[in-house]
Write an enzyme that holds these catalytic residues in place. Structure first.
Site, short mmCIF file in Angstrom:
data_model
loop_
_atom_site.label_atom_id
_atom_site.label_comp_id
_atom_site.label_asym_id
_atom_site.label_seq_id
_atom_site.Cartn_x
_atom_site.Cartn_y
_atom_site.Cartn_z
N ARG A 161 -13.26 -4.55 -3.49
CA ARG A 161 -12.26 -3.47 -3.39
C ARG A 161 -12.73 -2.33 -2.50
NH1 ARG A 161 -11.90 -0.38 -7.66
NH2 ARG A 161 -11.85 -2.07 -9.17
N TYR A 207 8.04 11.82 8.46
CA TYR A 207 8.55 10.48 8.13
C TYR A 207 9.25 10.52 6.76
CZ TYR A 207 7.77 5.51 6.93
OH TYR A 207 7.89 4.20 6.55
N ASP A 224 -0.02 13.20 10.53
CA ASP A 224 0.40 11.82 10.76
C ASP A 224 0.43 11.62 12.27
OD1 ASP A 224 1.86 9.46 11.18
OD2 ASP A 224 3.04 9.73 9.36
N LYS A 242 1.85 0.08 12.88
CA LYS A 242 2.57 0.25 14.13
C LYS A 242 1.70 -0.24 15.30
CE LYS A 242 5.61 1.82 11.36
NZ LYS A 242 5.85 3.20 11.02
#
Ligand code: PLP
Length: 400
Positions: free
Chosen positions: A65, A118, A190, A215
């Protein structure tokens, strides 16, 4: 544990132990391998005891993890691109946003968030953050150094996004970062649109730089990923929060992101070129009221873009002159080269209807016509423009 040597295991034991210690001789592959792991085993109790506290180190293998060498390779590459102390991969761009909020905000705290972030980011503020007692104020992205006047005694975080989602307003990032730093407030941005190739947030004074790696980093529309890059001051806190949230990225997705990075620069240069070609062409059309693209000289954010950014990606928006909904459908539905769907940053062109009027509170939306978002892919721009031209002819016919 002791080496099994050449002992003769029975079949069921062999199934579990054979073929696990292959060290190839000769050269090595160009790319790092995909290392899939949950359990990491150690040789002795002493090694195990030593490993437990070291799992916060950026490249220490302790449990799946916390990442495997595949993740460490990606994190290291992102950190170097961002000029950061360290970077962390997350399961999505939104996960990176939420982890950043939860790292720095708790009950009674206040966050300042750009009005143009966003949409799911905005929803996280009005939903999740509100539920845990964090108050969010959405601010005019054009506020610049005036952000100082909005900072309250309990303001812990200022969130930026430049250019903004859907409508592409620029922000004076260095001015906001400086005002925040003077008041001891953490800043996060961002930076999905520019990536650190075209804008380097940490150099501009921002504390935490985020991307939806989904993206341009992955770049082929085939994996979800988020990244967080930061300096030494905030790394431990972010990494601890990500652990507390239990976020883990699949190593195959980390590997796809690492592969995407290899061609990021050449892809972005083409997205920049194609995006500008389409934006300029659309700006000259009678059916189009406005084009939102900060690299266009007439754009309100152009001076800031030119001062701080070294390029643009393929994502921009337009406002059509008012036409019936059926005319917009005639335009969009018949496009051959523009897919209709969420996300962007892959090699292919996309179109999406947008509703900025529903997503603004600090600066009410002043548009009158329908708005669309375009992603210019890597196709030949002449074909893309011919597709748009045919689309606008359908729009005119349907509106007549
Ligand atoms: C897509 C996007 C995100 C979210 O990324 P996911 O990987 O889809 O969660 C965040 N910020 C911006 C600007 C985006 O366009």
């Amino acid at each position: 544990m002791a080496d099994s040597g050449q002992r003769e295991w029975r079949v069921d034991t062999l199934l579990g132990h054979a073929g696990r210690d292959l060290e190839p001789r000769g050269g090595h592959a160009v790319n790092p391998p995909v290392v899939r792991a949950s359990t990491i085993v150690f040789d002795s109790l002493a090694d195990w005891a030593d490993a437990l506290p070291r799992r916060m180190e950026p490249d220490f293998l302790q449990y799946g993890r916390f990442g495997t060498p595949t993740h460490f390779a990606l994190n290291d590459a992102i950190a170097k691109l961002e000029g950061a102390h360290a970077a962390l991969a997350l399961p999505s761009g939104l996960a990176a946003i939420v982890a950043t909020y939860l790292a720095f905000l708790g009950p009674g705290d206040h966050a300042l968030v750009a009005d143009t972030v966003y949409a799911p980011n905005r929803n996280a503020c009005t939903g999740l953050l509100a539920r845990i007692g964090v108050e969010t104020s959405f601010y005019d992205p054009g506020v610049g150094a005036g952000i100082a006047g909005l900072i309250r005694p309990n303001t812990r975080l200022i969130f930026l996004e430049a250019p903004g989602s859907l409508t592409f307003e620029m922000q004076d990032v260095p001015a906001i970062a400086e005002a925040a730093r003077a008041r001891g407030v953490v800043t996060a941005i961002d930076n999905t649109w520019a990536t650190p190739l075209y804008f380097r947030p940490l150099e501009a004074g921002v504390d935490v730089s985020l991307m939806a790696g989904t993206k341009y980093i992955v770049g082929h529309s085939d994996a979800m990923l988020g990244t967080i890059a930061t300096g030494e001051a905030h790394y431990e806190r972010l990494k601890k929060t990500i652990h507390e949230l239990g976020y883990a990225v699949g190593p195959d997705d980390a590997w796809l992101a690492l592969r995407g990075l290899r061609t990021l620069s050449v892809r972005l240069a083409r997205h920049h070129e194609n995006g500008l070609r389409l934006a300029e062409w659309l700006a000259g059309r009678a059916e189009v009221a406005r084009v939102f693209h900060p690299a266009l000289p007439g754009d309100p954010g152009h001076a800031l873009w030119k001062r701080d950014f070294s390029g643009a990606c393929g994502l921009f928006g337009i406002e059509l002159r008012p036409v019936p909904e059926a005319a917009v459908a005639a335009f969009v539905d018949g496009l051959e080269l523009f897919g209709l769907g969420a996300s962007w940053g892959g090699y292919e062109s996309l179109v999406l209807p947008t509703r900025p009027d529903k997503l603004r509170s600090a600066v009410p939306w002043d548009g009158r016509g329908p708005t669309l978002r375009f992603h210019a892919g890597l196709e030949d721009p002449a074909d893309l423009i011919a597709d748009l031209e045919a689309g606008l002819a359908r729009l005119r016919a349907a509106a007549a």
